[in-house]
Enzyme design. Structure first.
Site, PDB file in Angstrom:
ATOM      1  N   CYS A   1      24.505  35.081  18.883  1.00  0.00           N
ATOM      2  CA  CYS A   1      24.601  36.840  19.917  1.00  0.00           C
ATOM      3  C   CYS A   1      24.067  36.545  21.014  1.00  0.00           C
ATOM      4  O   CYS A   1      23.145  35.786  21.247  1.00  0.00           O
ATOM      5  CB  CYS A   1      23.744  37.513  19.163  1.00  0.00           C
ATOM      6  SG  CYS A   1      22.832  39.114  19.502  1.00  0.00           S
TER       7      CYS A   1
ATOM      8  N   LYS B   1       2.732   4.717   1.800  1.00  0.00           N
ATOM      9  CA  LYS B   1       2.041   4.777   3.009  1.00  0.00           C
ATOM     10  C   LYS B   1       2.285   6.415   2.323  1.00  0.00           C
ATOM     11  O   LYS B   1       2.649   7.346   2.798  1.00  0.00           O
ATOM     12  CB  LYS B   1       4.009   4.904   3.170  1.00  0.00           C
ATOM     13  CG  LYS B   1       3.772   5.901   5.004  1.00  0.00           C
ATOM     14  CD  LYS B   1       5.298   5.191   5.238  1.00  0.00           C
ATOM     15  CE  LYS B   1       5.343   5.494   6.883  1.00  0.00           C
ATOM     16  NZ  LYS B   1       4.741   7.110   7.204  1.00  0.00           N
TER      17      LYS B   1
ATOM     18  N   GLU C   1       1.179  -1.403   0.191  1.00  0.00           N
ATOM     19  CA  GLU C   1       0.046  -0.421   0.023  1.00  0.00           C
ATOM     20  C   GLU C   1       0.869   0.964  -0.060  1.00  0.00           C
ATOM     21  O   GLU C   1       2.277   1.091   0.365  1.00  0.00           O
ATOM     22  CB  GLU C   1      -0.434  -0.287   1.322  1.00  0.00           C
ATOM     23  CG  GLU C   1      -1.699  -0.875   1.247  1.00  0.00           C
ATOM     24  CD  GLU C   1      -2.720  -1.144   2.887  1.00  0.00           C
ATOM     25  OE1 GLU C   1      -2.098  -0.043   3.520  1.00  0.00           O
ATOM     26  OE2 GLU C   1      -3.619  -2.086   3.275  1.00  0.00           O
TER      27      GLU C   1
ATOM     28  N   LYS D   1      10.591   3.350   2.730  1.00  0.00           N
ATOM     29  CA  LYS D   1      10.179   4.842   2.518  1.00  0.00           C
ATOM     30  C   LYS D   1      11.433   5.102   0.702  1.00  0.00           C
ATOM     31  O   LYS D   1      12.144   5.180   0.381  1.00  0.00           O
ATOM     32  CB  LYS D   1      10.948   5.230   3.308  1.00  0.00           C
ATOM     33  CG  LYS D   1      10.201   5.844   4.745  1.00  0.00           C
ATOM     34  CD  LYS D   1       9.229   6.695   5.387  1.00  0.00           C
ATOM     35  CE  LYS D   1       9.898   6.867   6.235  1.00  0.00           C
ATOM     36  NZ  LYS D   1       9.572   8.078   7.067  1.00  0.00           N
TER      37      LYS D   1
HETATM   38  S1  IVH Z   1      -0.526   0.312   9.340  1.00  0.00           S
HETATM   39  C1  IVH Z   1       1.059  -1.115  12.766  1.00  0.00           C
HETATM   40  N1  IVH Z   1      -0.172   1.175   6.714  1.00  0.00           N
HETATM   41  O1  IVH Z   1       2.602   5.134   8.848  1.00  0.00           O
HETATM   42  C2  IVH Z   1       1.008  -1.035  11.349  1.00  0.00           C
HETATM   43  N2  IVH Z   1       0.622   2.873   7.884  1.00  0.00           N
HETATM   44  O2  IVH Z   1       5.030   4.413  11.669  1.00  0.00           O
HETATM   45  C3  IVH Z   1      -0.547  -0.155  11.255  1.00  0.00           C
HETATM   46  N3  IVH Z   1       0.774   4.986   7.355  1.00  0.00           N
HETATM   47  O3  IVH Z   1       1.872   6.596  11.496  1.00  0.00           O
HETATM   48  C4  IVH Z   1       0.205   0.578  10.109  1.00  0.00           C
HETATM   49  N4  IVH Z   1      -0.197   4.872   6.048  1.00  0.00           N
HETATM   50  O4  IVH Z   1       0.169   6.123  10.519  1.00  0.00           O
HETATM   51  C5  IVH Z   1       0.008   1.458   7.623  1.00  0.00           C
HETATM   52  N5  IVH Z   1      -1.143   2.430   4.507  1.00  0.00           N
HETATM   53  C6  IVH Z   1      -0.521   2.553   5.555  1.00  0.00           C
HETATM   54  C7  IVH Z   1       0.074   3.434   6.165  1.00  0.00           C
HETATM   55  C8  IVH Z   1       0.342   3.424   7.823  1.00  0.00           C
HETATM   56  C9  IVH Z   1       0.362   5.501   6.180  1.00  0.00           C
HETATM   57  C10 IVH Z   1       1.265   5.475   8.503  1.00  0.00           C
HETATM   58  C11 IVH Z   1       0.654   4.985   9.997  1.00  0.00           C
HETATM   59  C12 IVH Z   1       1.786   5.467  10.650  1.00  0.00           C
HETATM   60  C13 IVH Z   1       2.865   5.513  10.048  1.00  0.00           C
HETATM   61  C14 IVH Z   1       4.036   4.496  10.495  1.00  0.00           C
END
Ligand code: IVH
Length: 705
Positions: A457, A136, A134, A336
């Site tokens: 400063c 991020k 998916e 990432k």
């Molecule tokens: S899964 C424990 N899927 O990325 C697994 N997280 O630290 C649950 N995030 O703050 C997270 N897109 O909110 C998952 N497709 C996605 C995501 C996602 C963004 C965020 C999540 C978290 C951070 C990872």
């Protein structure tokens, strides 16, 4: 008296019925309208494929509104008209999550993905490995709780265990259903979903333009704008900021069992929640790398920010076997993207003076778009960095921006192709002289001091740039959280000599603000009201706001909890400070040094006389007979309201949150108790009825009256 024949009985019923019939008809009409509007909301916000014109939608909506206005007793909380209009709140209550909201282990390195895959394969006992991939999403993580299909609560991630309830605000988000769809599949009794709230780049830019126009600070990036909108106390402000929510994980569910992530995503979609685009399966690292590369290539075309892809093991059974560390699940990782880099030219190097007096060289750039955001300045950190990279005015430089981080200058870029026959070296004469940090503060003219890599400063209380920085920090979100007091406003207040030290903020009136540029009537009033409201401030916020060296938000909180009053903290010696968990010699020295400095002490005293009780109040009931217990009430109680029961046990030292979690010790369930009772039973938490509860009170000597 003749007895009525049975049929007559029915007739009589019917005689009374016209009213009831009418009411039923009305209810049916209202419900039909709501169903239709929900259907169009879903098509518009979730599917992005509306079937009717805005005008036709408005007509339906107005009809529902008119009917509901006429029959207010028939309004239901999940009606499409009830998204906006909740009363402003005075705070955002803290709520425990249904299940911990963990974060993800993350890396930019494909080798880490290979190692992750190896660990997974070792851990799943020879089962076939399928991943779900998916995007991020770079937004704000949220938990949505649906009870019997109705949105009951929305909670920010907070510290992962508990967050802030922002339910009214989330109700204004069009893509969040107030009621789950049940056309395709029945809704579960309880569903806790995790998702990401975000703001589209186009909406973000429009919002920033509007903010600039009204003289307010723009947001640095869409994530900050989202977070700001979500944490409003007045949900009508959230409603005016276009947010979206994409759901990607089921945190907890009752009345359904899922075996794979794929199946849960399908269910989320069927229940009317929006899910991320392009969710795909993969069986090999190569497929993962290809997905990552494709998204990286396409991400500029998206209208929201993503900062990588998430790799998740699809099988929920295997996930359970792999488990989690205290912070990350072992079955998922974030892969990432490299930070976005672009090349542009430095037009000038300016030097900024911050609140601590540190001089920071800043590259003023020919504006360039980096990943959807226009960048016109980038930090060069300090003298040492500047010399190491040998960055000069007029240079072509590569800059990078990674999420929240301030854009940075990575390196100087030599001209792309050396002219034919030339040696290939950059002609030295065409570059500007090496940049030198100033010998005097560019703001107040005081000779600077060199401190390691930094230039300072030393004129702490006479340099207006430092005062401006202190004001902005004092008013920042983790400090006193005063809206509308950013860089620009602080500058104006200092330049006009309306604020000479922090305490002067409390003396501002709308009369003195009104004649200033940027201050329309409303803005002046809001700022003054915002400041006055903070005369009463939590001690931890006050301590953070002071900007004591080494004291960030979490240390400020620990200090507040430990010392409980400003006086006690000021009086504390180094030994006492170091007795606080997490405070070492460096911090204790910084803190005693800060309060020991007469100039700081004067600032703090002036603030303290204008602010109320800078203490942490004793929690009501501390040390009471129920100290340490967590009790949840559900269903109807006969002898008292649930609210009264809550107050009663809190007075006796217990905590009484509204939801059941692993920390709950006792659930008191009256008739009508539903999912909370079921959840308690599933967790093995003790459940008792009202009689049992009353007996407990008596046993502990707690009077009910
Ligand atoms: S899964 C424990 N899927 O990325 C697994 N997280 O630290 C649950 N995030 O703050 C997270 N897109 O909110 C998952 N497709 C996605 C995501 C996602 C963004 C965020 C999540 C978290 C951070 C990872």
């Amino acid at each position: 008296m003749p007895s009525d024949p049975p049929t007559q009985d029915q007739d009589q019923d019917q005689d009374q019925n016209p009213d009831q019939d009418l009411e039923q008809e009305r209810e049916q009409e209202l419900e039909a309208l709501r169903r239709e509007l929900r259907h169009h909301d879903h098509l518009y916000y979730v599917e992005g494929a509306p079937e009717i014109s805005d005008a036709a939608y408005d007509a339906l909506y107005r009809r529902l509104q008119a009917l509901e206005a006429r029959y207010p007793e028939l309004v239901t909380p999940d009606s499409p008209t009830q998204r906006v209009g909740a009363e402003p709140r005075s705070d955002l209550p803290t709520v425990t999550h249904r299940a911990p909201m963990l974060s993800l282990d993350s890396s930019q390195d494909p080798d880490d993905v290979r190692r992750f895959d190896e660990r997974i394969r070792k851990g799943v006992d020879g089962h076939e490995v399928v991943y779900l991939l998916e995007p991020k999403l770079d937004g704000v993580s949220i938990e949505l709780v649906y009870e019997q299909g109705i949105l009951g609560q929305a909670v920010t991630r907070g510290n992962g265990r508990e967050g802030e309830a922002v339910t009214e605000n989330v109700r204004t988000i069009g893509s969040v259903p107030l009621r789950l769809r049940d056309e395709e599949r029945p809704v579960p009794t309880m569903l806790s979903v995790r998702g990401e709230v975000l703001m589209r780049l186009s909406a973000f830019e429009a919002l920033n333009e509007a903010l600039l126009e009204q003289g307010s600070e723009p947001f640095a990036n869409p994530r900050n704008a989202t977070s700001g909108a979500l944490r409003q106390l007045d949900s009508s402000i959230t409603a005016a900021r276009p947010l979206e929510c994409l759901a990607y994980d089921i945190l907890a569910v009752e009345g359904e069992v899922f075996r794979s992530d794929r199946a849960s995503v399908d269910a989320l979609r069927a229940w009317g929640l929006a899910v991320p685009e392009r969710i795909e399966s993969a069986r090999t690292v190569e497929e993962i790398l290809a997905y990552h590369a494709a998204y990286d290539r396409d991400r500029d075309a998206l209208d929201y920010e993503i900062d990588g892809v998430v790799i998740k093991l699809d099988s929920l059974d295997d996930r359970a076997d792999l488990g989690s560390t205290s912070r990350h699940p072992r079955w998922a990782m974030a892969f990432k993207f490299q930070p976005r880099k672009e090349v542009t030219r430095i037009e000038r190097i300016a030097v900024q003076v911050g609140r601590t007096g540190v001089l920071t060289p800043v590259a003023l750039l020919r504006p360039v778009e980096v990943g959807g955001v226009t960048v016109s300045r980038a930090t060069l950190h300090n003298r040492e960095e500047l010399e190491r990279k040998d960055v000069r005015e007029g240079d072509r430089v590569r800059i990078q921006r990674a999420g929240d981080v301030i854009p940075q200058v990575v390196e100087v870029v030599p001209p792309e192709v050396a002219p034919e026959g030339a040696s290939g070296e950059v002609p030295v004469a065409s570059r500007a002289e090496p940049f030198r940090m100033p010998t005097h503060c560019p703001n107040c003219g005081t000779p600077v001091e060199e401190r390691g890599p930094f230039t300072l400063c030393p004129n702490r209380f006479g340099c207006s740039a430092q005062l401006k920085g202190r004001i902005v920090h004092f008013a920042s979100r983790q400090g006193l959280d005063i809206e509308g007091l950013g860089d620009e406003t602080a500058s104006l207040l200092v330049d006009r000599e309306l604020v000479r030290e922090l305490a002067d903020l409390f003396e501002l009136t709308s009369e003195v603000l009104l004649p200033l540029p940027l201050f329309a009537e409303k803005k002046a009033e809001n700022l003054v009201a915002g400041i006055q409201a903070r005369r009463r401030t939590e001690l931890r916020r006050f301590l953070f706001g002071l900007g004591i060296p080494e004291v960030g938000a979490s240390v400020a909180r620990d200090l507040a909890t430990h010392f409980r009053s400003l006086d006690a903290l000021q009086a504390a010696g180094r030994e006492e400070l170091e007795a606080v968990h997490g405070i070492g010699p460096r911090m204790s020295e910084a803190i005693t040094g800060f309060f020991g400095d007469p100039a700081n002490a004067a600032v703090v005293d002036a603030l303290a006389t204008r602010m109320e009780a800078l203490t942490v109040p004793d929690r009501e009931g501390e040390g009471g007979p129920l100290e340490g217990m967590t009790i949840v009430f559900t269903g109807t109680l006969e002898s008292m309201s649930r609210g009264a029961a809550k107050k009663l046990v809190e007075k006796a030292g217990a905590r009484s949150p509204s939801s059941v979690s692993g920390e709950t010790d006792l659930v008191v369930a009256g008739p009508g108790a539903g999912s909370k009772r079921a959840r308690a039973e599933a967790l093995g938490v003790e459940v008792m009825d009202e009689a049992g509860f009353l007996a407990l009170l008596e046993e502990k000597g707690i009077p009910t009256g």
